[in-house]
Design a protein around this motif. Structure first.
Motif, short mmCIF file in Angstrom:
data_model
loop_
_atom_site.label_atom_id
_atom_site.label_comp_id
_atom_site.label_asym_id
_atom_site.label_seq_id
_atom_site.Cartn_x
_atom_site.Cartn_y
_atom_site.Cartn_z
N GLU A 76 0.84 -1.21 0.00
CA GLU A 76 0.00 0.00 0.00
C GLU A 76 0.87 1.25 0.00
OE1 GLU A 76 -3.44 2.41 0.09
OE2 GLU A 76 -3.05 0.33 -0.50
N LEU A 77 1.92 1.23 0.83
CA LEU A 77 2.82 2.39 0.89
C LEU A 77 3.54 2.58 -0.44
CD1 LEU A 77 3.99 4.62 2.65
CD2 LEU A 77 5.75 3.03 3.40
N TYR A 78 3.93 1.48 -1.05
CA TYR A 78 4.61 1.55 -2.35
C TYR A 78 3.70 2.20 -3.39
CZ TYR A 78 6.78 -0.01 -6.71
OH TYR A 78 7.35 -0.05 -7.96
N ARG A 79 2.43 1.82 -3.37
CA ARG A 79 1.48 2.38 -4.34
C ARG A 79 1.30 3.88 -4.11
NH1 ARG A 79 -4.11 2.96 -5.45
NH2 ARG A 79 -4.73 2.56 -3.30
N GLY A 135 -13.15 25.51 10.37
CA GLY A 135 -13.90 24.40 9.80
C GLY A 135 -13.05 23.27 9.27
N ALA A 136 -11.73 23.45 9.27
CA ALA A 136 -10.85 22.41 8.73
C ALA A 136 -10.72 21.25 9.70
CB ALA A 136 -9.47 23.00 8.43
N ILE A 137 -10.51 20.06 9.15
CA ILE A 137 -10.18 18.90 9.97
C ILE A 137 -8.73 18.54 9.68
CG2 ILE A 137 -12.55 18.05 9.93
CD1 ILE A 137 -11.56 15.82 8.04
N ASN A 138 -8.07 17.95 10.66
CA ASN A 138 -6.66 17.62 10.52
C ASN A 138 -6.49 16.16 10.08
OD1 ASN A 138 -3.78 17.34 12.70
ND2 ASN A 138 -3.87 18.07 10.62
N MET A 139 -5.91 15.98 8.90
CA MET A 139 -5.59 14.65 8.38
C MET A 139 -4.13 14.70 7.93
SD MET A 139 -9.10 13.84 6.21
CE MET A 139 -8.44 12.36 5.46
N PRO A 140 -3.18 14.54 8.88
CA PRO A 140 -1.76 14.67 8.55
C PRO A 140 -1.35 13.83 7.34
CG PRO A 140 -2.06 14.43 10.91
CD PRO A 140 -3.39 14.15 10.27
N MET A 141 -0.50 14.40 6.52
CA MET A 141 -0.09 13.71 5.30
C MET A 141 0.50 12.34 5.59
SD MET A 141 -0.04 13.91 2.05
CE MET A 141 0.62 12.81 0.82
N ASN A 142 1.29 12.23 6.66
CA ASN A 142 1.92 10.94 6.94
C ASN A 142 0.92 9.90 7.43
OD1 ASN A 142 1.61 12.41 9.33
ND2 ASN A 142 3.24 11.29 10.36
N ASP A 143 -0.29 10.34 7.83
CA ASP A 143 -1.34 9.41 8.27
C ASP A 143 -2.57 9.49 7.37
OD1 ASP A 143 0.02 8.33 10.45
OD2 ASP A 143 -0.59 9.97 11.76
N MET A 145 -3.61 8.00 4.79
CA MET A 145 -4.25 6.74 4.41
C MET A 145 -5.10 6.17 5.53
SD MET A 145 -1.22 4.93 2.18
CE MET A 145 0.08 5.33 3.33
N LYS A 146 -4.77 6.52 6.78
CA LYS A 146 -5.52 6.00 7.92
C LYS A 146 -6.83 6.76 8.14
CE LYS A 146 -1.31 4.68 10.44
NZ LYS A 146 -0.53 4.89 11.69
N HIS A 147 -6.96 7.92 7.50
CA HIS A 147 -8.13 8.77 7.74
C HIS A 147 -9.03 8.91 6.51
CE1 HIS A 147 -6.51 10.00 11.62
NE2 HIS A 147 -5.36 10.25 11.03
N LEU A 148 -8.83 8.06 5.52
CA LEU A 148 -9.62 8.18 4.30
C LEU A 148 -11.11 7.99 4.55
CD1 LEU A 148 -7.34 6.30 1.73
CD2 LEU A 148 -7.54 8.77 2.11
#
Length: 221
Positions: A76-79, A135-143, A145-148
């Motif tokens: 998944e990370l490779y993709r 109004g923004a939510i935090n979805m850190p770039m390094n995580d 995929m965990k917050h999709l």
């Protein structure tokens, strides 16, 4: 008598051996060296991805998969790293008005149309805590995929991504486009540009948005 003595001696030895065995720590569980190496490479790849070093993340995850092809996380990370590493090439073939949103257009849309933007801040939690767009939510770039699962169900929802400048959000936009979010944009200049604009301008008065001229791109907002 001698036989009894030998029997007692053997019993004593057995009792002592049993006691020693009971005090021994459990035998360690060893992980094959190859698996340890693959996991270590995968961990390094995750770190590189979180630091937006996508070329390095791509190379490390590829090495991990060479050792352990069953490492699902590495696949998944490779993709994802492949997508991010080729983001510049991907975006260069996409009209800028399909993925870039200037700060003034974003503010105008909010004021004039009350557009319900789904705003995603891909910076770190520490950066987010210091200030963010309302109004923004935090979805850190390094995580990311965990917050999709936090993204809107509708693939046509208007999504705005931003980071500090625009590097991380540029790569995030490619991932969202790959997932089918056709109206996902990234904020030009990032949060820094947003702060500058807000400090130098007053909010526009609500009113109709001028019809774009032929030479002015329609941002689809």
């Amino acid at each position: 008598m001698k036989k009894l003595f030998v029997t007692l001696a053997l019993l004593s030895i057995l009792i002592v051996c049993a006691a020693c065995a009971a005090q021994k720590p459990p035998a360690p569980t060893f992980t094959p060296a190859s698996a340890e190496s693959a996991w270590d490479l995968y961990s390094q790849a995750q770190k590189a991805y979180g630091e937006a070093d996508y070329e390095k993340a791509l190379a490390l995850s590829q090495q991990a998969l060479t050792i352990d092809p069953a490492q699902n996380g590495a696949w998944e990370l490779y993709r994802r790293a492949s997508v991010a590493a080729t983001a510049d090439s991907y975006l260069s073939n996409l009209p800028s008005h399909r993925w870039r949103l200037p700060v003034d257009v974003f503010v105008r849309d909010q004021v004039n149309h009350g557009k319900d933007w789904f705003i995603v801040d891909v910076r770190t939690p520490e950066e987010f805590a210091k200030g963010h767009i309302d109004g923004a939510i935090n979805m850190p770039m390094n995580d990311l995929m965990k917050h999709l699962d936090q993204l809107p169900n509708s693939k046509t929802a208007h999504i705005l991504l931003y980071c500090h400048s625009q590097k991380r959000s540029t790569h995030a936009i490619v991932i969202l486009h790959e997932l089918g979010y056709s109206k996902a944009y990234h904020l030009e200049g990032g949060y820094a540009a947003y702060q500058d604009w807000m400090s130098q301008n007053t909010l526009p008065t609500p009113g109709p948005t001028p019809t774009p001229q032929p030479d002015e791109p329609d941002f689809g907002c």
